[in-house]
Design a protein around this motif. Structure first.
Motif, PDB file in Angstrom:
ATOM      1  N   ILE A 261      -0.715   2.708  -3.681  1.00  0.00           N
ATOM      2  CA  ILE A 261       0.521   3.382  -2.502  1.00  0.00           C
ATOM      3  C   ILE A 261       1.636   2.003  -2.364  1.00  0.00           C
ATOM      4  CG2 ILE A 261       1.456   3.683  -0.427  1.00  0.00           C
ATOM      5  CD1 ILE A 261      -0.595   5.426   0.447  1.00  0.00           C
ATOM      6  N   ILE A 262       0.593   0.880  -2.621  1.00  0.00           N
ATOM      7  CA  ILE A 262       1.420   0.101  -2.201  1.00  0.00           C
ATOM      8  C   ILE A 262       2.077  -0.904  -4.135  1.00  0.00           C
ATOM      9  CG2 ILE A 262       1.438  -3.400  -1.893  1.00  0.00           C
ATOM     10  CD1 ILE A 262      -0.173  -1.731   0.868  1.00  0.00           C
ATOM     11  N   GLY A 263       1.163  -0.298  -4.474  1.00  0.00           N
ATOM     12  CA  GLY A 263       0.686  -1.323  -6.119  1.00  0.00           C
ATOM     13  C   GLY A 263       2.232  -0.277  -6.579  1.00  0.00           C
ATOM     14  N   GLY A 298      -9.444  -8.213  13.500  1.00  0.00           N
ATOM     15  CA  GLY A 298      -8.325  -7.032  13.293  1.00  0.00           C
ATOM     16  C   GLY A 298      -7.640  -8.034  12.704  1.00  0.00           C
ATOM     17  N   VAL A 299      -7.560  -9.146  12.413  1.00  0.00           N
ATOM     18  CA  VAL A 299      -6.439  -9.887  12.014  1.00  0.00           C
ATOM     19  C   VAL A 299      -6.064  -8.489  10.916  1.00  0.00           C
ATOM     20  CG1 VAL A 299      -7.375 -11.548  10.876  1.00  0.00           C
ATOM     21  CG2 VAL A 299      -4.555 -11.282  11.838  1.00  0.00           C
ATOM     22  N   LYS A 300      -7.235  -7.966   9.249  1.00  0.00           N
ATOM     23  CA  LYS A 300      -6.908  -8.057   8.233  1.00  0.00           C
ATOM     24  C   LYS A 300      -6.287  -6.188   8.470  1.00  0.00           C
ATOM     25  CE  LYS A 300      -9.757  -7.336   5.431  1.00  0.00           C
ATOM     26  NZ  LYS A 300     -12.000  -6.866   4.268  1.00  0.00           N
ATOM     27  N   GLN A 301      -6.635  -5.842   9.330  1.00  0.00           N
ATOM     28  CA  GLN A 301      -6.262  -4.488   9.529  1.00  0.00           C
ATOM     29  C   GLN A 301      -5.056  -4.122  10.334  1.00  0.00           C
ATOM     30  OE1 GLN A 301      -9.140  -4.884  10.626  1.00  0.00           O
ATOM     31  NE2 GLN A 301     -10.107  -3.251   8.884  1.00  0.00           N
ATOM     32  N   VAL A 302      -3.772  -5.151  11.196  1.00  0.00           N
ATOM     33  CA  VAL A 302      -2.616  -5.678  11.383  1.00  0.00           C
ATOM     34  C   VAL A 302      -1.885  -6.063   9.938  1.00  0.00           C
ATOM     35  CG1 VAL A 302      -1.157  -7.064  12.283  1.00  0.00           C
ATOM     36  CG2 VAL A 302      -2.999  -6.239  13.474  1.00  0.00           C
ATOM     37  N   VAL A 306       1.340  -4.032   8.602  1.00  0.00           N
ATOM     38  CA  VAL A 306       2.732  -4.743   7.947  1.00  0.00           C
ATOM     39  C   VAL A 306       3.320  -4.651   6.596  1.00  0.00           C
ATOM     40  CG1 VAL A 306       3.301  -7.172   7.808  1.00  0.00           C
ATOM     41  CG2 VAL A 306       2.421  -6.194   9.697  1.00  0.00           C
ATOM     42  N   CYS A 307       2.280  -4.735   5.497  1.00  0.00           N
ATOM     43  CA  CYS A 307       2.318  -4.879   4.398  1.00  0.00           C
ATOM     44  C   CYS A 307       3.114  -3.719   3.898  1.00  0.00           C
ATOM     45  CB  CYS A 307       1.008  -4.979   3.460  1.00  0.00           C
ATOM     46  SG  CYS A 307       0.635  -6.318   2.889  1.00  0.00           S
ATOM     47  N   LEU A 308       1.562  -1.925   4.420  1.00  0.00           N
ATOM     48  CA  LEU A 308       2.645  -0.933   4.192  1.00  0.00           C
ATOM     49  C   LEU A 308       3.416  -0.309   4.673  1.00  0.00           C
ATOM     50  CD1 LEU A 308       1.148   1.429   3.019  1.00  0.00           C
ATOM     51  CD2 LEU A 308       0.439   2.407   5.060  1.00  0.00           C
ATOM     52  N   LEU A 309       3.986  -0.970   6.217  1.00  0.00           N
ATOM     53  CA  LEU A 309       5.517  -1.190   6.837  1.00  0.00           C
ATOM     54  C   LEU A 309       6.637  -1.446   5.605  1.00  0.00           C
ATOM     55  CD1 LEU A 309       6.374  -0.140   9.232  1.00  0.00           C
ATOM     56  CD2 LEU A 309       6.580  -2.170   9.615  1.00  0.00           C
TER      57      LEU A 309
END
Ligand SMILES: Nc1ncnc2c1ncn2[C@@H]1O[C@H](COP(=O)(O)OP(=O)(O)O)[C@@H](O)[C@H]1O
Ligand SMILES: [Mg+2]
Lengths: 339, 242
Positions: A261-263, A298-302, A306-309
């Motif tokens: 999705i991001i790529g 949980g910093v990875k999930q955050v 953020v990347c997705l957003l």
């Protein structure tokens, strides 16, 4: 054969791909154990992202249950190895068969009875959840207490039984990712690839042009499931333990679709770029924070969130399409544009 | 000569609404035919039944003397009937050439073959210069041409054109008419067109059928149809665009 594969691919694209392959090939010589593990993960996510992209990016069918195929592939090969000493290279037949069968059942139910869009996505989730709960009670593979592969020392790499060092797994995953890339490239320019894109854009118009929509959607699900199950095998033999609660979990399905999705959904390079960005940056950031003495769970999930957003807001087609344009990697005239 | 398409007494209701009622007509191989009638008369519904989108509630449809009602659209396309949509449905994310190649793959197994066929078709429809553009960037007249090009790429024996010339300027319309005439003359393509643009109908059609409230109220040569009192009353009188 090779000439046909290369036809229409821009020269600078080929050069860039060759350079990337070279970097990935020599990477283990310079990487620490930790970096090698990150490299493996990037390749792993590039591979499963590519497999998922066949269904969503090419044929337009949103699967949110790809952890099903990872898990089935993993359990089938691992069980054959542990119980009967069967090499995963033989066991992969069972992995593929199980995953393809599951995909065929989902596809048949959905495409025969007009389950589409969101409802199709929910159906895929339902099946991966069935599997998660079912495997919790599947005593042949130890149910919810977890299925373990015997761990031997890594004195010598045994590629036949996939017992060996992280470097061996890295190269295995690199080979698979490169293979998936070439396969998807070939598929996209075949009749099947054109039919998938047509179905994605308009099923009615595709049908009017002679496309058997049901059949080609089934092919997409089955090919995607088969590829994904191979990733499951590597997962099983790399981590040596399988828990239904983890491998079939919906968060695993979500995790593997973030890369493409991001790529850039529907592009060949998108899953690679997405995996590199997401896994690479997330791990890098975690490492940097550890260095600074900050340890937040949980910093990875955050970070993923953020990347997705950011991508959804500013680059709705993903990071790759604008990059491809900037670098002049777009295909021209005698060939086709990917979105 | 036996008819290429035989439509016998087909009807279609949409939840009580009688869209087509007991419609019959034959289409001779190699002919150009027009189906006219006011909006809502049921013309598109007839196309959709011939093309397999809807199954007729009753009646039969035969193509080349084989029954085709009940077949899926892709099977009917494979049997040799190409169709365009009144509301165009381009594959928006694909290039113009790729759009047409999807159609060409029906008879061509390789990409190279499909590309060759497609470029030839695009040439015929004056779209070759735009083959690399995404279909989403085309103007409406070009989208209409693309619709025709895609259908032609499947190499049909019978082509169904649903208002392919609506929205075209008179010169563009004449150009399309010339394209169809040429296809009919050189390839022997049989054509059935739905059209409001009487300029095109009169220039092309050898036979005309008039549909009104789902029923065929007149059939015949263009000369006969323009003099038919019933037709004049229901249709030509009120909204003719010549
Ligand atoms: N899918 C459908 N569902 C319900 N009603 C429809 C459908 N398709 C067409 N109709 C109705 O059938 C009638 C004939 O429509 P149509 O065949 O599109 O007419 P035309 O093409 O002659 O303008 C219209 O009243 C239309 O509203
Ligand atoms: Mg209509």
């Amino acid at each position: 054969m090779i000439a046909r594969l290369l036809e229409g691919v821009p020269r600078r694209g080929l050069v860039a791909l060759a350079a990337l392959l070279l970097v990935l090939l020599v990477f283990p010589a310079f990487a620490s154990g930790y970096l090698l593990a990150v490299g493996f993960l990037i390749l792993y996510f590039a591979f499963v992202g590519q497999a998922w992209n066949i269904m969503m990016g090419f044929a337009g069918q949103l699967s949110l249950g790809h952890s099903l195929y990872v898990g089935l592939g993993a359990y089938a090969a691992a069980a054959l190895y542990v119980h009967f000493g069967v090499s995963p290279w033989i066991g992969l037949g069972a992995s593929i068969a199980t995953a393809v069968l599951a995909g065929a059942v989902i596809g048949f139910l959905a495409f025969r009875f007009g389950v589409a869009g969101v409802y199709f996505a929910i159906l895929t989730i339902a099946f991966s959840e069935f599997a998660r709960i079912g495997f919790d009670h599947f005593t042949w593979v130890q149910g919810s207490s977890g299925f373990f592969l015997p761990v031997t020392n890594y004195a010598a790499n045994d590629l036949w039984n996939l017992r060996g060092s992280p470097t061996m797994f890295y190269y295995l995953m690199l080979g698979m990712t490169a293979g998936a890339f070439v396969l998807c490239h070939a598929l996209l320019r075949s009749r099947m690839g054109y039919y998938w894109l047509a179905i994605r854009e308009s099923q009615e118009a595709a049908q009017a042009l002679g496309v058997n929509v049901f059949r080609y959607k089934m092919y997409a699900v089955m090919i995607s499931a088969a590829m994904t199950s191979l990733a499951g095998i590597v997962f099983a033999f790399y981590y040596n333990n399988l828990f239904p609660e983890q491998i079939f979990h919906i968060s695993r399905s979500i995790e593997l679709i973030l890369g493409p999705i991001i790529g850039g959904i529907g592009t060949l390079v998108g899953p690679l770029v997405g995996a590199l960005l997401l896994t690479g940056l997330a791990e890098g950031m975690r490492e940097a924070m550890l260095q600074l003495g900050i340890d937040v769970p949980g910093v990875k999930q955050v970070f993923y969130g953020v990347c997705l957003l950011l991508v959804v807001m500013f680059l709705p087609n993903g990071v790759w399409p604008p990059l491809a344009k900037a670098f002049g990697f777009e295909r021209r005239s005698t060939d086709r544009g990917e979105r | 000569m036996p008819a290429l398409l035989e439509v016998a007494g087909i009807s279609k209701n949409f939840r009580g609404l009688r869209a087509v009622h007991d419609a019959s007509f034959d289409i001779a191989e190699g002919s150009i035919n027009a189906l006219i009638g006011p909006n809502g008369a049921g013309k598109t519904t007839i196309f959709n039944m011939v093309a397999g989108v809807y199954r007729p509630d009753s009646g039969s449809i035969a193509f080349d003397r084989k029954p085709i009602h009940g077949l899926r659209p892709d099977q009917i396309c494979a049997a040799g009937i190409g169709r365009t949509f009144q509301v165009v449905k381009p594959f928006a994310g694909l290039s113009v050439l790729d759009n047409v190649m999807v159609g060409a793959f029906l008879t061509e197994k390789t990409s190279a073959g499909a590309r060759k066929v497609s470029l030839a078709v695009l040439e015929k429809l004056h779209l070759a210069a735009k083959c690399d553009l995404p279909a989403s960037s085309l103007t409406l007249p070009d989208r209409k041409r693309l619709e025709v090009a895609r259908a032609l790429a499947t190499r049909p024996r019978l082509l169904l054109l649903d208002e392919a010339m609506a929205g075209l300027r008179p010169t563009e319309c004449d150009q399309m008419v010339e394209v169809f005439r040429e296809l009919n003359r050189t390839d022997g393509l049989t054509i059935l067109l739905i059209e409001h643009v009487m300029r095109a109908v009169m220039a092309l059609a050898q036979h005309i059928g008039v549909l009104h409230h789902g029923e065929v109220i007149a059939r015949g040569s263009p000369e006969k149809i323009v003099r038919d009192a019933a037709v004049l009353e229901c249709y030509l009188g009120e909204e003719t665009e010549v």
